[in-house]
Design a protein around this motif. Sequence first.
Motif, PDB file in Angstrom:
ATOM      1  N   ASN A 112       0.853  -1.083  -0.099  1.00 24.29           N
ATOM      2  CA  ASN A 112      -0.097   0.146  -0.038  1.00 24.29           C
ATOM      3  C   ASN A 112       0.763   1.010   0.080  1.00 24.29           C
ATOM      4  O   ASN A 112       0.599   2.359  -0.673  1.00 24.29           O
ATOM      5  N   TRP A 113       1.935   1.174   0.636  1.00 20.12           N
ATOM      6  CA  TRP A 113       2.957   2.365   0.682  1.00 20.12           C
ATOM      7  C   TRP A 113       3.330   2.590  -0.733  1.00 20.12           C
ATOM      8  O   TRP A 113       3.535   3.680  -1.041  1.00 20.12           O
ATOM      9  N   LEU A 114       3.930   1.396  -1.280  1.00 23.52           N
ATOM     10  CA  LEU A 114       4.446   1.703  -2.701  1.00 23.52           C
ATOM     11  C   LEU A 114       3.432   2.341  -3.673  1.00 23.52           C
ATOM     12  O   LEU A 114       3.840   2.867  -4.449  1.00 23.52           O
ATOM     13  N   ARG A 115       2.284   1.680  -3.602  1.00 19.04           N
ATOM     14  CA  ARG A 115       1.121   1.878  -4.344  1.00 19.04           C
ATOM     15  C   ARG A 115       0.850   3.777  -4.315  1.00 19.04           C
ATOM     16  O   ARG A 115       0.793   4.462  -5.038  1.00 19.04           O
ATOM     17  N   HIS A 116       0.817   4.098  -3.029  1.00 21.47           N
ATOM     18  CA  HIS A 116       0.763   5.348  -2.601  1.00 21.47           C
ATOM     19  C   HIS A 116       1.655   6.438  -3.084  1.00 21.47           C
ATOM     20  O   HIS A 116       1.581   7.431  -3.693  1.00 21.47           O
TER      21      HIS A 116
END
Length: 139
Positions: A112-116
């Motif tokens: 989720n961090w990477l997507r954001h």
Amino acid sequence: MPLFGWKSEYSVDVELHDEHQKKLFRILNALYINTMHSKKIDHVLPIIGELHEYTVYHFSVEEQFMLDKGFPGIDDHIARHRDFTNRIEEMYKHYRDNDLEMTRELIVVLGNWLRHHVLKEDRKYSKSAKKGYKYVGTA
């Protein structure tokens, strides 16, 4: 089906960076699948190591790009990168402690961090790429 899939809207208009980020998604997916299906440390630790190593490589390429372009806000961006690599190290520690549930949770947090990060933070520098900059390198 992968946990984290690449979508065209993630593109930062720098082909090399897009390829790097696709590979990061693939590694995260492999890591998730292996933690779900194997409790053997020798199956998962190498993937965590690969994720850490490739992340460091990708971030260094991206940070050099940003430096070359005179990207404002680079210090904050680099701090976000360090946060991500620190979380990978935390995941390694939890897996070594045989805390599989925490490891799985960290994988989801990292994905989720990477997507954001790609959608919000990396888009800021992608604007400079749209102005005709072509980065030549290897994935």
